[in-house]
Design a protein around this motif. Structure first.
Motif, PDB file in Angstrom:
ATOM      1  N   HIS A  88      16.230  59.687  24.337  1.00 15.89           N
ATOM      2  CA  HIS A  88      15.550  60.092  25.568  1.00 15.89           C
ATOM      3  C   HIS A  88      15.754  61.577  25.871  1.00 15.89           C
ATOM      4  N   ASP A  89      16.953  62.087  25.557  1.00 15.59           N
ATOM      5  CA  ASP A  89      17.254  63.505  25.817  1.00 15.59           C
ATOM      6  C   ASP A  89      16.288  64.435  25.072  1.00 15.59           C
ATOM      7  N   ASP A  90      15.838  64.006  23.898  1.00 10.84           N
ATOM      8  CA  ASP A  90      14.954  64.844  23.072  1.00 10.84           C
ATOM      9  C   ASP A  90      13.479  64.746  23.459  1.00 10.84           C
ATOM     10  N   MET A 122      11.970  65.675  28.675  1.00  9.88           N
ATOM     11  CA  MET A 122      13.383  66.022  28.938  1.00  9.88           C
ATOM     12  C   MET A 122      13.662  67.377  28.267  1.00  9.88           C
ATOM     13  N   ASP A 123      14.444  67.399  27.147  1.00  6.01           N
ATOM     14  CA  ASP A 123      14.757  68.702  26.519  1.00  6.01           C
ATOM     15  C   ASP A 123      13.694  69.146  25.512  1.00  6.01           C
ATOM     16  N   ASN A 124      12.787  68.260  25.187  1.00  4.16           N
ATOM     17  CA  ASN A 124      11.700  68.583  24.250  1.00  4.16           C
ATOM     18  C   ASN A 124      12.226  69.164  22.939  1.00  4.16           C
ATOM     19  N   VAL A 153      14.288  68.246  16.550  1.00  8.09           N
ATOM     20  CA  VAL A 153      15.246  67.980  15.471  1.00  8.09           C
ATOM     21  C   VAL A 153      16.525  67.383  16.046  1.00  8.09           C
ATOM     22  N   ARG A 154      16.995  66.324  15.397  1.00 11.99           N
ATOM     23  CA  ARG A 154      18.258  65.676  15.817  1.00 11.99           C
ATOM     24  C   ARG A 154      18.977  65.227  14.558  1.00 11.99           C
ATOM     25  N   ARG A 155      20.232  65.582  14.432  1.00 14.28           N
ATOM     26  CA  ARG A 155      21.056  65.247  13.263  1.00 14.28           C
ATOM     27  C   ARG A 155      20.338  65.639  11.959  1.00 14.28           C
ATOM     28  N   LYS A 166      29.022  63.748  34.699  1.00 12.96           N
ATOM     29  CA  LYS A 166      28.142  62.572  34.795  1.00 12.96           C
ATOM     30  C   LYS A 166      27.388  62.341  33.484  1.00 12.96           C
ATOM     31  N   LYS A 167      26.723  63.360  32.969  1.00 14.17           N
ATOM     32  CA  LYS A 167      25.832  63.121  31.828  1.00 14.17           C
ATOM     33  C   LYS A 167      26.606  62.790  30.554  1.00 14.17           C
ATOM     34  N   THR A 168      27.799  63.352  30.411  1.00 12.78           N
ATOM     35  CA  THR A 168      28.560  63.155  29.173  1.00 12.78           C
ATOM     36  C   THR A 168      29.933  62.540  29.422  1.00 12.78           C
ATOM     37  N   ALA A 200      32.082  72.132  24.665  1.00 15.15           N
ATOM     38  CA  ALA A 200      32.064  72.488  23.243  1.00 15.15           C
ATOM     39  C   ALA A 200      30.633  72.415  22.693  1.00 15.15           C
ATOM     40  N   ASP A 201      29.872  71.424  23.137  1.00 15.12           N
ATOM     41  CA  ASP A 201      28.463  71.308  22.723  1.00 15.12           C
ATOM     42  C   ASP A 201      27.670  72.531  23.199  1.00 15.12           C
ATOM     43  N   ASP A 202      27.972  72.969  24.423  1.00 16.28           N
ATOM     44  CA  ASP A 202      27.299  74.156  24.966  1.00 16.28           C
ATOM     45  C   ASP A 202      27.694  75.405  24.165  1.00 16.28           C
ATOM     46  N   GLY A 225      22.763  70.562  12.997  1.00 12.49           N
ATOM     47  CA  GLY A 225      21.784  69.492  12.835  1.00 12.49           C
ATOM     48  C   GLY A 225      20.800  69.412  13.980  1.00 12.49           C
ATOM     49  N   LYS A 226      20.820  70.431  14.830  1.00  9.00           N
ATOM     50  CA  LYS A 226      19.833  70.504  15.931  1.00  9.00           C
ATOM     51  C   LYS A 226      19.626  71.974  16.254  1.00  9.00           C
ATOM     52  N   LYS A 227      18.515  72.282  16.909  1.00  9.44           N
ATOM     53  CA  LYS A 227      18.236  73.688  17.218  1.00  9.44           C
ATOM     54  C   LYS A 227      19.326  74.241  18.127  1.00  9.44           C
ATOM     55  N   GLY A 237      20.739  77.780  20.484  1.00  9.56           N
ATOM     56  CA  GLY A 237      20.176  78.871  21.286  1.00  9.56           C
ATOM     57  C   GLY A 237      19.105  78.406  22.256  1.00  9.56           C
ATOM     58  N   LYS A 238      19.068  77.093  22.496  1.00  7.85           N
ATOM     59  CA  LYS A 238      17.985  76.593  23.351  1.00  7.85           C
ATOM     60  C   LYS A 238      18.384  76.498  24.824  1.00  7.85           C
ATOM     61  N   ASP A 239      19.672  76.373  25.091  1.00  7.31           N
ATOM     62  CA  ASP A 239      20.090  76.232  26.498  1.00  7.31           C
ATOM     63  C   ASP A 239      19.699  77.466  27.327  1.00  7.31           C
TER      64      ASP A 239
HETATM   65  C1  IPE Z   1      22.960  65.718  26.253  1.00  5.70           C
HETATM   66  O1  IPE Z   1      23.329  67.030  26.419  1.00  5.70           O
HETATM   67  C2  IPE Z   1      23.760  64.828  27.089  1.00  5.70           C
HETATM   68  C3  IPE Z   1      23.330  63.414  26.999  1.00  5.70           C
HETATM   69  C4  IPE Z   1      23.713  62.593  27.887  1.00  5.70           C
HETATM   70  C5  IPE Z   1      22.473  62.929  25.920  1.00  5.70           C
HETATM   71  P1  IPE Z   1      22.509  68.113  25.573  1.00  5.70           P
HETATM   72  O2  IPE Z   1      21.081  68.083  25.949  1.00  5.70           O
HETATM   73  O3  IPE Z   1      23.218  69.403  25.633  1.00  5.70           O
HETATM   74  O4  IPE Z   1      22.682  67.497  24.103  1.00  5.70           O
HETATM   75  P2  IPE Z   1      22.035  68.139  22.803  1.00  5.70           P
HETATM   76  O5  IPE Z   1      22.523  69.555  22.710  1.00  5.70           O
HETATM   77  O6  IPE Z   1      20.556  68.041  22.951  1.00  5.70           O
HETATM   78  O7  IPE Z   1      22.591  67.281  21.700  1.00  5.70           O
END
Ligand code: IPE
Ligand code: IPE
Ligand code: MG
Ligand code: MG
Ligand code: MG
Length: 290
Positions: free
Chosen positions: A79-81, A85-87, A90-92, A175-177, A216-218, A230-232, A234-236
């Motif tokens: 759903h996040d992709d 949402m984040d549009n 690419v994932r993994r 909340k989200k993570t 760390a993801d950020d 495994g994902k784009k 510089g998008k944030d």
């Molecule tokens: C996603 O955060 C958090 C979820 C609850 C799925 P991100 O939007 O930063 O995750 P990536 O970078 O797309 O994996």
């Protein structure tokens, strides 16, 4: 660390494949499997097993509970992709589920993975009391709904292109993570029939671990390599996401994450050498490149 993660991933996937195989076939199974088995670190299951080792719990039950968590996680990524949402396409290292199967199928495969988590926790093969199953389902539901993953994702999207104070960014990331990690840290105590106060203590530890994971993801998004991640990356920044990096800068965010590790280690040190696994996982979480 990688060896341990690989074993957990293998055992989790084996359980999930068997579980799905026992069900009747449907058209949604293929996109569900795509979202579930296309890689993934299984870090939430690792945290569950590390916390379980503080209380000497059985590995096999933890793998089943972790499998339920991984279903919810996989749904949240599908759903996040989505374009709404984040549009992300690419994932993994592969096309996102909606790119491969279409948007409506991705939505429904995501919904089905979410509900599969509850099927797993309530199924007969999980050898724990009905009361404990109920408590686990209650907690994982709370972690996933409007007070957890879904609520946090709502905030993440509504904060885009706005100046958001630090406290609110942290609340959104927890909340989200963080909430799913809270569940992973609380589940072993629920299995051990611990009291509410003790469960809450571990939920708070989990929230901090999840916050560390998201920070760390950020950081990976900011500095990481998209082929490795495994994902784009510089998008944030492009999307105007409210992150600690956008507020404090890269270096201060690393400092913040290191302080967070010290805070978490301080809370688990009373378990002595048994807390070593958890402690090692924290450092892996911050220093990973994917
Ligand atoms: C996603 O955060 C958090 C979820 C609850 C799925 P991100 O939007 O930063 O995750 P990536 O970078 O797309 O994996
Ligand atoms: C990515 O989660 C989304 C976030 C919550 C930041 P993971 O980095 O755990 O994703 P996989 O399962 O390993 O691909
Ligand atoms: Mg997102
Ligand atoms: Mg995203
Ligand atoms: Mg990200």
């Amino acid at each position: 660390m990688q060896k341990e993660l690989n074993k957990i991933a293998k055992d989790t996937n084996t359980f999930l494949k068997k579980f799905i195989k026992k069900q009747k076939r449907s058209e949604l199974i293929i996109p569900m499997q795509y979202g579930l088995f296309s890689g993934g670190k299984k870090i939430r299951s690792k945290i569950l097993i590390d916390t379980g080792s503080l209380f000497k719990l059985k590995y096999n039950s933890l793998i089943i509970i972790g499998s339920a968590v991984e279903c919810i996680h996989a749904y949240s990524l599908i759903h996040d992709d989505l374009p709404c949402m984040d549009n992300d396409t690419v994932r993994r290292g592969k096309p996102s589920t909606h790119v491969k199967f279409g948007e409506s199928t991705a939505v429904l495969a995501g919904n089905s993975l979410l509900t599969m988590a509850f099927e797993i926790l309530s199924h007969k093969g999980l050898d724990i009391s009905e009361k404990t199953k109920n408590d686990l389902i209650n907690k994982i539901s709370e972690s996933s709904g409007h007070l957890g993953v879904a609520g946090g994702q709502y905030l993440d999207l509504s904060y885009e292109h706005k100046k958001i104070p630090q406290k609110k960014i942290i609340e959104m990331e927890i909340k989200k993570t963080g909430k799913l990690f809270s569940f992973c840290c609380a589940a072993p105590l629920i299995l051990k029939n611990k009291n509410k106060k003790e469960i809450k203590k571990f939920e708070d530890i989990g929230a901090d671990i999840g916050l560390l994971f998201q920070v760390a993801d950020d950081l990976i998004d900011y500095k990481g390599n998209s082929l490795v991640a495994g994902k784009k990356t510089g998008k944030d920044e492009k999307k105007g996401k409210a992150t600690l990096i956008s507020l404090l800068g890269y270096k201060n965010t690393i400092k913040y994450a290191n302080k967070l590790i010290i805070k978490i280690n301080d809370k688990i040190k009373k378990y002595g050498s048994r807390s070593q696994n958890l402690s090692n996982t924290l450092s892996y979480i911050l220093h990973r490149s994917k």
